[in-house]
Design an enzyme around this catalytic site. Structure first.
Site, PDB file in Angstrom:
ATOM      1  N   HIS A  82      17.272 -18.945   8.534  1.00  0.00           N
ATOM      2  CA  HIS A  82      17.980 -17.988   7.528  1.00  0.00           C
ATOM      3  C   HIS A  82      17.998 -16.548   7.863  1.00  0.00           C
ATOM      4  O   HIS A  82      17.068 -16.137   8.497  1.00  0.00           O
ATOM      5  CB  HIS A  82      17.511 -18.466   6.059  1.00  0.00           C
ATOM      6  CG  HIS A  82      17.684 -19.899   5.727  1.00  0.00           C
ATOM      7  ND1 HIS A  82      17.616 -20.053   4.508  1.00  0.00           N
ATOM      8  CD2 HIS A  82      18.231 -20.907   6.398  1.00  0.00           C
ATOM      9  CE1 HIS A  82      18.033 -21.170   4.467  1.00  0.00           C
ATOM     10  NE2 HIS A  82      18.124 -21.875   5.508  1.00  0.00           N
ATOM     11  N   GLU A  84      17.755 -14.110   6.089  1.00  0.00           N
ATOM     12  CA  GLU A  84      16.915 -13.319   5.297  1.00  0.00           C
ATOM     13  C   GLU A  84      15.439 -13.231   6.307  1.00  0.00           C
ATOM     14  O   GLU A  84      14.828 -12.314   6.432  1.00  0.00           O
ATOM     15  CB  GLU A  84      16.238 -13.825   3.794  1.00  0.00           C
ATOM     16  CG  GLU A  84      17.694 -13.981   3.134  1.00  0.00           C
ATOM     17  CD  GLU A  84      18.203 -15.300   3.123  1.00  0.00           C
ATOM     18  OE1 GLU A  84      18.770 -15.474   1.823  1.00  0.00           O
ATOM     19  OE2 GLU A  84      18.407 -15.821   4.005  1.00  0.00           O
ATOM     20  N   CYS A 119      18.002 -19.040  -0.810  1.00  0.00           N
ATOM     21  CA  CYS A 119      17.295 -20.442  -1.211  1.00  0.00           C
ATOM     22  C   CYS A 119      15.940 -20.075  -1.381  1.00  0.00           C
ATOM     23  O   CYS A 119      15.311 -18.981  -1.432  1.00  0.00           O
ATOM     24  CB  CYS A 119      17.431 -21.380   0.116  1.00  0.00           C
ATOM     25  SG  CYS A 119      16.080 -20.808   1.456  1.00  0.00           S
ATOM     26  N   CYS A 122      13.304 -18.875   0.802  1.00  0.00           N
ATOM     27  CA  CYS A 122      13.596 -17.435   1.414  1.00  0.00           C
ATOM     28  C   CYS A 122      13.149 -16.394   0.132  1.00  0.00           C
ATOM     29  O   CYS A 122      12.698 -15.504   0.227  1.00  0.00           O
ATOM     30  CB  CYS A 122      15.170 -17.042   1.829  1.00  0.00           C
ATOM     31  SG  CYS A 122      15.478 -17.807   3.366  1.00  0.00           S
TER      32      CYS A 122
END
Length: 145
Positions: A82, A84, A119, A122
């Protein structure tokens, strides 16, 4: 002659995150991240395959898409990292303390900007990193056009 409108800081950083999202290799959603501290960009990241792993955009294969797995489910089937996480691992712990994370999301299938939120995994990592604020794309997408 149309008057020039200078973007506020939030739109400016979300615009940078939008540009970063264009590097995403995901076939479903493109996310771009900008981490800012004291009004300086300290890191960026986008969602995509880890180093040494084939990108979905190059292979044309998305396991989650092929299996019609809904957004937010079965992340373990995806090789992608991801945005992040990619942004956090490029910054020092000191840079993350008290920083703001800007998250831009674009859904390829819908063809539009989405309300980007981290999510749950994260979100846990962001809390642990010391980042204090998260601002996600949820504004008029035409503003960035």
């Amino acid at each position: 002659m149309q008057a020039y409108t200078r973007p506020d800081w939030e739109h400016y950083y979300l615009g940078v995150a939008q540009a970063v999202s264009r590097r995403s290799s995901c076939l479903r959603r493109k996310y771009g991240v900008v981490i800012v501290k004291d009004n300086h960009i300290v890191s960026t990241g986008y969602n995509g395959s880890p180093k040494g792993v084939a990108n979905c955009c190059d292979t044309g294969i998305c396991v989650r898409k092929e299996n019609k797995i809904p957004h937010g489910e079965r992340y373990e089937l995806c090789d992608g990292v991801h945005g992040e996480t990619n942004a956090m691992i490029k910054a020092s712990p000191e840079e993350l303390q008290g920083a703001t994370l800007y998250l831009y999301g674009y859904d390829i299938e819908l063809g539009k900007t989405i309300d980007a939120v981290p999510c749950i995994m994260c979100e846990r990592n962001l809390k642990n990193s010391g980042i204090e604020k998260i601002i996600g794309s949820k504004f008029d997408e035409n503003y960035l056009s």
